[in-house]
Structure formats: C-alpha cells, structure tokens
Enzyme design. Sequence first.
Site, PDB file in Angstrom:
ATOM      1  N   HIS A 179       0.846  -1.192   0.000  1.00 22.05           N
ATOM      2  CA  HIS A 179       0.000   0.000   0.000  1.00 22.05           C
ATOM      3  C   HIS A 179       0.881   1.241   0.000  1.00 22.05           C
ATOM      4  CE1 HIS A 179       1.086  -0.540   4.209  1.00 22.05           C
ATOM      5  NE2 HIS A 179       0.810   0.741   4.403  1.00 22.05           N
ATOM      6  N   ASP A 181       0.509   5.142   1.610  1.00 23.88           N
ATOM      7  CA  ASP A 181      -0.273   5.648   2.735  1.00 23.88           C
ATOM      8  C   ASP A 181      -1.356   6.632   2.310  1.00 23.88           C
ATOM      9  OD1 ASP A 181       1.014   4.173   4.728  1.00 23.88           O
ATOM     10  OD2 ASP A 181       2.661   5.612   4.834  1.00 23.88           O
TER      11      ASP A 181
END
Length: 360
Positions: A179, A181
């Site tokens: 991911h 952020d």
Amino acid sequence: MSPSAEVPKSEAVTEKPKIRRAIDEEGGTTTATYPHYLPVWDDSEKYPPLQPFTHTEHGLNADPTFPDLLAPGSTIQDLTPTTGSEVTGVQLSKLSDRGKDQLALLVAQRKVVAFRNQDLASLPIQEALDFGAYFGRHHIHPTSGSPEGYPEIHLVHRNGNTSEFDAFLAGRNSSVAWHSDVTYEAQPPGTTFLYILDTPAVGGDTAFVNQVEAYNRLSPLVKERLHGLKATHSGVEQAEFSTQRGGVVRREAVVNEHPVVRTHPATGEKALFVNGGFTRGIVGLKKEESEALLGFLLGHISRGIDFQVRVRWAPGTVVVWDNRVTAHSAIVDWSTGERRHLARITPQAERPYETPYTPE
C-alpha cells in the site's frame, strides 16, 4: 427499591470508554522504550474535512550534488541498483533548509533511504513534528492511535503478544499488504518519515517497491493506454474496519479519484499510482474490465522483486520514503514476544497529476 431493581439488567447500558490507552491494556506498566509514544485512541477527537493547500516541493530546485546533506564523513550505500539507499554520518534533525531540500530530492531519486544512528525518537515530540513540517502539512490519520496530545503522529504498534500474532496470520498465508499511505486523500503524502522506537532483534522489516520502475517495465502500448485513466481511492473500508473493532474515526471517510500514472514534480518521473490498500477501481471501465486491469497492475507490482527492497530496522533508524512513487508493506514474521513500535510523520504533498505520455 434496591439499586439493582431500579434499572433492569436487560436495559442497563455500559457506556463505551472515550479514551483507550495501550499502557492501560498492558496493566499500567510497560516495557516500551518510549512509553510517551504508546498509542492512545480518543473518541472525542473529531476533525473537519481536509481543505486544499498549496504544497511547496522542496526537492524541485535542490542541489543534485547534495553538499549540505552528504557532508564529508558521511557515507551512502545503494541497496539495489534502482531502489533504496542507506546513509550514515548524517543527523537529520540538524539539517539546514538546504540540506532538507536535498533530502527531499535524494529520497525522490532513490525512493527510500534509511538513515542510521538518528536522534529523532529522543527529541521532544513537538521538535520532531517541527522538523517534519518543513516538508508539508501534517496529516492526521483518521483511525490510528497517536501519542497523547500529538494526533499528527501515526503509530505502528504491536506489543509482542503471541496470541495476537497467531490471530493475525490465522486468516492469511502472508502478512504482505502492499500500500501507499492514505492515497484516498485529495493530497496524499509525499516525503514521509518513519522512525523506530522498539524492534525485534530479527524480523519486522519493511519492504518497499519502486512504482517508477514498475511503470518503466511496462510495454509502450500499455503505458500509452494507462495515461488518461483515473482510479478511485477509498478510505471508507478503513473507517468501517476501525468501527468494527471498537476503534476511532476522527474524520469522515473520503473517496477521491487520482490518475493511474502520476508525475513526480521534482524528478519528472512517471510512476504507477495504484495500490492494493486503497485503490478500488478504474474510472469509466466496466467492473470486469476494471478488475482485470487493476489486478494485472497490482500483480505486476507485487511480483517485482527486482524493483523492490527490504529495509532492516535497528535502534536509531529513520526511514524516509517518497509516498508518491513507492508502495510498502510491513513484514510480520516474528513470534518471539518482542515489541515492534514505530512513529510516522506524514507530510502531505500536491494533488496527484500526470503529464502527457511521451512515446519512447
């Protein structure tokens, strides 16, 4: 009438505590090296929607020879040819503004840089925040715990409870979750700082993937097709997950659209800007089409071991990465009962944009 008879047991309501503290859950004492950094979740903290702001890109006109950052006596070692470096002999908190500008540029170029033997964790929290504020407006995470009184600090904390470790891996084969952020924000983070407070002796590393190199590996026809496409990034699921666990939601969840390929303002490099954590679909495509294209891109990113790097934590380490052109994942691979505790300073950057596709 007795007190127990005044309110029938079936009608009694137990009010949810408004403040939850990790130190209380550890019995009022802790082995944490920095107990003032232990997370607190305060239900009363509510914040309005984020407003647009003008971001200053400090790496844009920085000296590319890095004279104020890599002073005599410092060393820099690349971790892989394209991605990641490790620096010693530099104290980030003592950098001049020119040194900070050069830091932003170096991190944009190398994507992630680990600085060893830093004092950031030992400074008063406000001083650490003042240092980070140079790089952009502080992001306050909508659901995470933070040190009491400092909501701008995002905490990563696992106290070494082995049953918690077992529960974490019970429903998955791997802890890897790539991911970038909070990409659901209109202006996601740029130059980002993560510093270690407690770490297992072995394990608990963080892996990073170079989204510029991921873009570079695509064929010209695929690159051309991706330009002009946008994807939705959602924070709704994160907020719902926090609510289900009895956590906090400090700010209303948002969904934003960002280009699938974004341009870095300092380097001019193009990078894939999709991630498995928050990207939900490709705008304008049918469901099956979106799932196929997004699935291909996320699979391409996750398989790219030749444009990934694994950073090992050690006491005094600060890892700085450019959230615009990387994705990352914690690696939960220790079950020794040791604490893993980190603090993140998360300056926001510009709204993602793309420049036109240039044929090779």
